[in-house]
Design an enzyme around this catalytic site. Structure first.
Site, PDB file in Angstrom:
ATOM      1  N   SER A 250       0.990  -1.186   0.000  1.00  0.00           N
ATOM      2  CA  SER A 250       0.005  -0.003   0.063  1.00  0.00           C
ATOM      3  C   SER A 250       0.846   1.198  -0.101  1.00  0.00           C
ATOM      4  CB  SER A 250      -0.798  -0.034   1.475  1.00  0.00           C
ATOM      5  OG  SER A 250      -0.060   0.499   2.419  1.00  0.00           O
ATOM      6  N   ASP A 251       0.200   2.157  -0.365  1.00  0.00           N
ATOM      7  CA  ASP A 251       1.029   3.738  -0.300  1.00  0.00           C
ATOM      8  C   ASP A 251       0.757   3.932   1.202  1.00  0.00           C
ATOM      9  OD1 ASP A 251       1.130   6.700  -2.105  1.00  0.00           O
ATOM     10  OD2 ASP A 251       2.299   6.037  -0.529  1.00  0.00           O
ATOM     11  N   TRP A 252       1.681   4.807   1.731  1.00  0.00           N
ATOM     12  CA  TRP A 252       1.697   4.839   3.096  1.00  0.00           C
ATOM     13  C   TRP A 252       0.690   5.571   3.882  1.00  0.00           C
ATOM     14  CZ3 TRP A 252       5.424   2.399   1.006  1.00  0.00           C
ATOM     15  CH2 TRP A 252       6.493   1.888   1.532  1.00  0.00           C
ATOM     16  N   GLY A 253      -0.175   4.605   4.207  1.00  0.00           N
ATOM     17  CA  GLY A 253      -1.624   5.091   4.806  1.00  0.00           C
ATOM     18  C   GLY A 253      -2.822   5.052   3.678  1.00  0.00           C
TER      19      GLY A 253
END
Ligand code: GLC
Length: 729
Positions: A250-253
């Site tokens: 995932s992208d961060w968050g």
């Protein structure tokens, strides 16, 4: 014979993959549920948990596309503050795209991969292949092009270069992450045909041509689903249709729901908060599995993919079946994981070569360039970007570079002591540089305010300040006064990472800080003004381009950018960059703004569909400032004798260098087809070096020839030199 060999190769790959899966299965059954959960979410900002008991290390990741980012503390957005993690600061991906050279893309990828390995990383979070739908997107400098084919070809080469070093590239951000405004939540509304025609192909090429080992899910939504949990994107497209068996991070968050993430095809959740055990795929998932609400198999398939992935990177114990590795394109070698190295002289030379090939000559009407070094006794460089450094800005692509050669430094060191090079600031951004490293990194707050980057005073507030206006007036007047008194005057302006920055989009394409007025005033006193623009996305030029004879474009071209620019200005290098995107006169000529929406908060309608970039401008006759594929040379090329071999899908022609300087040309092939919705589309390209007075036979491979199409062979999308009917052998 070739087919038999290829078939054997595929079988060998399948056999090897099967062994990797069997070994992964064997390890999987030895892991506890807690250990498995620990492997599928961040345990620090840039790494997951491992299972030391079984010799399974954490997965260690790092940004970014322009080099390996500095080390951060495990759970604080503060740089460790080492002085031993300087790296090679590479040209940005837009600069790589500007070379139109697959070999350069491969070599830059290889430098990045070797440096990532050298810094002990397993995954490098790049390249970014999002399509440049609008020139206003703050992260365009991290991306390649408006054209999916050009992006896919170069990104695939770059990824292959990264991955020979037992490091995974992580192609990002999947998918349709084409603006920074409200990037965490914005729902992209686009018809599926256009999504598949424009926004997915570069990812497809990354998987199929690049063999990418990892894909990063984007923050935004598509069809109402967060990309990192998307059934459509991650399961139907990526896994089912494309057969991707690598790891999705995932992208961060970018994860928002435990069940959705667990049951999706996402494998690893990363984020920017230090409550690692509270991540959606951490304790909350463990509890739901223990409560029987979610099946453990959902975790098992993620962990199995991670274990196969780790074997491909030679991360697990020696002796496991995956222990043979291509020691460079195609060579099989066995043995320990490659060690890599960073910040080497060879890498810096590669960065210089790429930067040289990325520079685009936009105008040279009076043949002022290249400058004759022996005639340059007194040069005036005007403009803050002459000495501005860009490495440590832009967001997650920031780099702690050992050095960065500015245009001023490059010119001075090239001309030496017989020339006087004077600097006049000319304009000032008012941005306090150099504070970036001290405070907690911007990323700590990057999930707030819709992902917008918190800046100091907004630029327009600053530029309204009396103090700054007075200073800008003084700087302008001083520069204009000086300009009369030098052999050569070079303006170096453009943008910086205030505009080209993750988390924010520009409002328009205007040059900031009063540069337009300064350029006009300088042109009034120096018609021979040389204008150099350094930026990560195009700018409006209309208020002065008609009066300017000499214009050069440089992207953020890495630590050797200033030397590369000096090489071009002084004729050591013949410029061969070509624009990988349309340079509009104004953003209002871009379909994302003329037809679609851009920068919407809750949702953004891509009403322009597939009419992106030149596909729109060519179809609807919207004149750009400089067209897709454009770039001049210090020499000239003549094309002749075009041929199409539909049996091999190859188009060839002869290119003659009719000038007095050796140089490189980018032969571009555009397809025009009756009944197509587009006026034309790029179908192939090949860069060739031709010595002065010589000829070269250039062969361009295209995916598939079409009997009903006409193939246009040219030096840019609007400079067609030869055409070929689609049915001629
Ligand atoms: C950022 C970016 C992504 C980057 C990641 C880790 O928010 O969107 O490109 O790789 O977080 O820094």
């Amino acid at each position: 014979m070739e087919n038999k060999k290829q078939q054997d190769q595929i079988t060998q790959e399948e056999v090897k993959d099967q062994k990797l899966k069997e070994y992964a299965e064997k390890l999987l059954h030895q892991l506890t549920l807690e250990e498995k959960i620990g492997m599928i979410h961040g345990a620090q900002f840039f790494q997951t948990g491992g299972a030391a008991r079984l010799g399974i290390p954490p997965l260690v990741m790092s940004d970014g596309p322009m080099g390996v980012r500095q080390e951060f503390l495990p759970s604080q957005w503060k740089p460790v503050g080492n002085r031993d993690d300087y790296v090679t600061y590479l040209p940005c991906n837009s600069a790589v795209a500007s070379t139109w050279n697959r070999k350069i893309a491969y070599e830059i990828g290889s430098v990045l991969g070797e440096e990532a390995r050298g810094r002990g990383k397993d995954v490098i979070l790049g390249p970014g292949v999002n399509i440049k739908r609008s020139p206003l997107c703050g992260r365009n400098f991290e991306y390649f092009s408006e054209d999916p084919y050009l992006t896919g070809e170069l990104a695939a080469a770059y990824i292959r270069g990264v991955q020979i070093w037992d490091v995974a590239a992580c192609v990002k951000h999947f998918a349709a992450n084409n603006q920074e405004t409200e990037r965490l939540w914005v729902d992209v509304e686009i018809d599926e045909e256009s999504l598949r025609e424009i926004y997915l192909p570069a990812f497809y090429d990354a998987v199929k041509k690049g063999g990418v080992h990892a894909v990063m899910g984007a923050y935004n939504k598509v069809y109402g689903e967060h990309c990192c949990e998307s059934e459509f994107l991650l399961n139907r497209v990526l896994r089912q249709e494309w057969g991707f068996e690598g790891v999705v991070i995932s992208d961060w968050g970018g994860v928002h729901d435990t069940r959705k993430a667990a049951e999706s095809q996402l494998d690893i959740e990363m984020s920017v908060t230090d409550n690692f055990d509270d991540y959606f795929m951490a304790r909350p998932l463990l509890e739901k599995i223990k409560a029987g609400e979610i099946r453990e198999e959902a975790v098992d398939r993620k962990v199995k993919r991670i274990l196969v992935f780790m074997q491909k990177l030679h991360m697990l114990n020696e002796g496991e079946p995956g222990n043979s590795r291509p020691g460079g394109e195609g060579k099989e070698t066995c043995g320990k994981r490659r060690a890599g190295a960073y910040n080497t002289q060879e890498h810096r030379q590669k960065a210089l070569e790429a930067a040289r090939e990325s520079i685009v000559l936009l105008k040279n009407d009076q043949g002022l360039l290249p400058l004759k070094p022996e005639k340059q006794k007194r040069i005036l460089l005007v403009g803050e970007n002459a000495r501005q450094l860009h490495a440590d800005g832009g967001g997650s692509a920031e780099i702690q570079a050992l050095y960065e050669i500015s245009p001023l430094m490059g010119l001075k060191s090239h001309l030496g002591g017989n020339a006087t090079v004077t600097f006049a600031q000319g304009y000032c951004s008012g941005v306090e540089k150099g504070k970036e490293g001290q405070e907690p990194n911007w990323q700590e707050k990057s999930l707030e305010n819709g992902g917008a980057r918190q800046k100091g005073e907004a630029e327009d507030v600053l530029s309204q300040s009396t103090e700054l206006k007075r200073k800008r007036k003084e700087l302008l007047e001083e520069a204009v006064r000086l300009a009369a008194d030098y052999d050569t005057v070079i303006f170096v302006g453009g943008l910086d990472h205030t505009q080209d920055c993750e988390g924010n989009d520009r409002e328009d394409m205007k040059l900031p800080y009063g540069q337009d007025l300064l350029i006009r005033k300088l042109l009034e006193v120096r018609k021979d003004l040389i204008i150099v623009l350094v930026a990560g996305s195009p700018v409006e030029m209309g208020s002065w381009i008609g009066q300017a004879d000499t214009v050069v474009w440089s992207w953020y071209a890495g630590m050797e950018g200033g030397n590369a620019l000096a090489d071009v200005l002084l004729g050591n290098v013949n410029p061969s960059g070509r624009l990988p995107e349309t340079f509009y006169k104004t953003h209002l000529d871009c379909s994302a703004h003329a037809v679609g929406e851009f920068g919407g908060a809750k949702s953004v309608a891509y009403r322009e569909g597939s009419y992106v970039g030149y596909r729109y401008n060519d179809q609807y006759g919207v004149e750009p400032q400089f067209c897709f594929g454009f770039g001049l040379s210090y020499t000239s090329f003549v094309y002749s004798d075009a041929r199409l071999d539909s049996g091999t899908n190859r188009i060839s022609c002869t290119v003659e260098n009719t000038g007095e300087r050796d140089g490189s040309e980018v032969v571009q092939v555009y397809e025009r087809k009756k009944g197509s919705k587009f006026f034309q589309e790029l179908r192939g390209f090949e860069k060739c070096f031709v010595k002065a007075g010589q000829k070269a036979r250039v062969v361009v491979e295209i995916e598939k020839t079409d009997e009903d199409a006409v193939y246009c062979i040219g030096s840019s999308s609007r400079d067609i030199r030869l055409t070929l009917g689609g049915n001629r052998n």
